[in-house]
Write a protein that holds these residues in place. Structure first.
Motif, mmCIF file in Angstrom:
data_model
loop_
_atom_site.group_PDB
_atom_site.id
_atom_site.type_symbol
_atom_site.label_atom_id
_atom_site.label_comp_id
_atom_site.label_asym_id
_atom_site.label_seq_id
_atom_site.Cartn_x
_atom_site.Cartn_y
_atom_site.Cartn_z
ATOM 1 N N UNK A 115 -0.970 -8.401 -12.387
ATOM 2 C CA UNK A 115 0.382 -8.127 -11.869
ATOM 3 C C UNK A 115 0.593 -6.613 -11.932
ATOM 4 N N UNK A 116 -0.116 -5.926 -11.049
ATOM 5 C CA UNK A 116 -0.093 -4.462 -11.046
ATOM 6 C C UNK A 116 1.324 -3.931 -10.826
ATOM 7 N N UNK A 117 1.674 -2.927 -11.626
ATOM 8 C CA UNK A 117 2.968 -2.277 -11.504
ATOM 9 C C UNK A 117 2.763 -0.770 -11.396
ATOM 10 N N UNK A 118 3.705 -0.108 -10.751
ATOM 11 C CA UNK A 118 3.635 1.332 -10.596
ATOM 12 C C UNK A 118 3.519 2.004 -11.963
ATOM 13 N N UNK A 119 2.494 2.842 -12.136
ATOM 14 C CA UNK A 119 2.330 3.615 -13.356
ATOM 15 C C UNK A 119 1.669 2.893 -14.506
ATOM 16 N N UNK A 120 1.193 1.655 -14.309
ATOM 17 C CA UNK A 120 0.583 0.946 -15.444
ATOM 18 C C UNK A 120 -0.851 1.374 -15.713
ATOM 19 N N UNK A 173 -8.422 2.358 2.610
ATOM 20 C CA UNK A 173 -7.247 1.733 2.018
ATOM 21 C C UNK A 173 -7.539 0.284 1.651
ATOM 22 N N UNK A 174 -7.217 -0.093 0.420
ATOM 23 C CA UNK A 174 -7.265 -1.486 -0.015
ATOM 24 C C UNK A 174 -5.909 -2.106 0.313
ATOM 25 N N UNK A 175 -5.900 -3.217 1.027
ATOM 26 C CA UNK A 175 -4.642 -3.774 1.528
ATOM 27 C C UNK A 175 -3.861 -4.505 0.440
ATOM 28 N N UNK A 176 -3.559 -3.764 -0.626
ATOM 29 C CA UNK A 176 -2.649 -4.221 -1.673
ATOM 30 C C UNK A 176 -1.308 -3.538 -1.463
ATOM 31 N N UNK A 177 -0.255 -4.311 -1.278
ATOM 32 C CA UNK A 177 1.109 -3.801 -1.127
ATOM 33 C C UNK A 177 1.192 -2.683 -0.092
ATOM 34 N N UNK A 190 5.469 -3.610 1.054
ATOM 35 C CA UNK A 190 6.065 -4.930 1.296
ATOM 36 C C UNK A 190 6.525 -5.634 0.026
ATOM 37 N N UNK A 191 5.864 -5.408 -1.109
ATOM 38 C CA UNK A 191 6.242 -6.046 -2.371
ATOM 39 C C UNK A 191 7.287 -5.242 -3.136
ATOM 40 N N UNK A 192 7.668 -4.103 -2.580
ATOM 41 C CA UNK A 192 8.608 -3.218 -3.265
ATOM 42 C C UNK A 192 7.880 -2.084 -3.956
ATOM 43 N N UNK A 193 8.531 -0.928 -4.115
ATOM 44 C CA UNK A 193 7.876 0.239 -4.704
ATOM 45 C C UNK A 193 7.462 0.033 -6.151
ATOM 46 N N UNK A 194 8.148 -0.844 -6.864
ATOM 47 C CA UNK A 194 7.812 -1.052 -8.263
ATOM 48 C C UNK A 194 6.450 -1.682 -8.488
ATOM 49 N N UNK A 195 5.887 -2.315 -7.436
ATOM 50 C CA UNK A 195 4.577 -2.944 -7.564
ATOM 51 C C UNK A 195 3.438 -1.988 -7.238
ATOM 52 N N UNK A 196 3.753 -0.716 -7.099
ATOM 53 C CA UNK A 196 2.714 0.273 -6.859
ATOM 54 C C UNK A 196 2.153 0.193 -5.452
ATOM 55 N N UNK A 197 1.094 0.940 -5.208
ATOM 56 C CA UNK A 197 0.468 1.000 -3.894
ATOM 57 C C UNK A 197 -0.426 2.221 -3.817
#
Length: 245
Positions: A115-120, A173-177, A190-197
């Motif tokens: 459950x990748x999150x921005x900055x983890x 590019x890996x098509x994650x978020x 698409x998943x929101x900025x909090x889910x990273x990218x």
């Protein structure tokens, strides 16, 4: 005294002589020849005849690869919390998946996350399509759409003080978020900025990444020249234990 001799008759049957291809004697019933039933292949033979899968992938991860996919980049992490991994390009053939050479690589500093999150500082586990490429340098012959831009400039240093200059010379590019069909620099989430990218395959700078996977520049060029959108390439990424499930 009269001695009686008992006459003993010895009865002997004449031997039957059979030559190569000799026929039966007149009046003899001939039994038609029988043919053994075809042998059932052993489990070992059946295993050899079965299409080759991707080594290291368990049934769940293998099932997540789309049927139409003909190319799969396998990223195998050393451990859940390790920043080191190995990258192997697999291509589907008539007899199964054919593996290319194994390349040393890096992933995120703290390993992997489901459950990748921005900055983890973890790379996202999963199977993701590969749709777009780009870089600071001119297109080296990419089959994927290539977006060249000065925005791929990478100043600063990594976690071990190593220079980051040149690590975005080539990226996939890996098509994650993200939205496939756009530049790797597109920041739609698409998943929101909090889910990273912004999770990419890019040139290795000699140390851990923030979430990407990095390999040597020569290997990035090989990926760019080999991955074909008509073969629907994907990346399968995670640590070994997760991949084996």
């Amino acid at each position: 005294m009269i001695h009686r001799r008992t006459a003993v008759a010895l009865l002997a049957s004449p031997p039957l002589l059979a030559g190569c291809g000799g026929g039966a004697e007149a009046g003899e019933r001939r039994t038609p020849p029988t043919h053994p039933a075809p042998a059932t292949p052993t489990a070992e033979v059946q295993a050899e005849q079965a299409p080759r899968g991707i080594p290291g992938l368990g049934p769940a991860r293998s099932a997540a690869i789309p049927e139409r996919c003909g190319q799969a980049v396998l990223v195998t992490g050393r451990g859940k919390d390790s920043p080191r991994c190995t990258v192997v390009l697999h291509q589907r053939t008539a007899t199964g998946w054919q593996a290319g050479p194994a390349w040393p690589a890096h992933n995120a500093l703290r390993g992997w996350s489901g459950h990748h999150m921005l900055g983890d500082l973890r790379s996202p586990l999963g199977v993701y399509t590969l749709s777009d490429a780009g870089g600071l340098l001119p297109d080296p012959g990419s089959k994927l759409p290539y977006h060249r831009s000065a925005g791929f400039h990478s100043p600063g240093t990594g976690f071990e003080g190593e220079p980051l200059d040149g690590c975005f010379d080539y990226v996939i590019a890996i098509d994650y978020n993200r939205t496939p069909g756009t530049s790797p620099l597109d920041w739609t989430r698409p998943l929101g900025p909090g889910r990273g990218g912004g999770v990419w395959l890019h040139v290795d700078h000699g140390g851990a990444t923030h979430g990407c996977v990095s390999v040597a520049k020569a290997h990035m060029k090989e990926l760019l020249r080999t991955l074909d959108p008509d073969r629907h390439p994907v990346v399968v990424m995670g640590y070994a234990g997760w991949l084996a499930a």
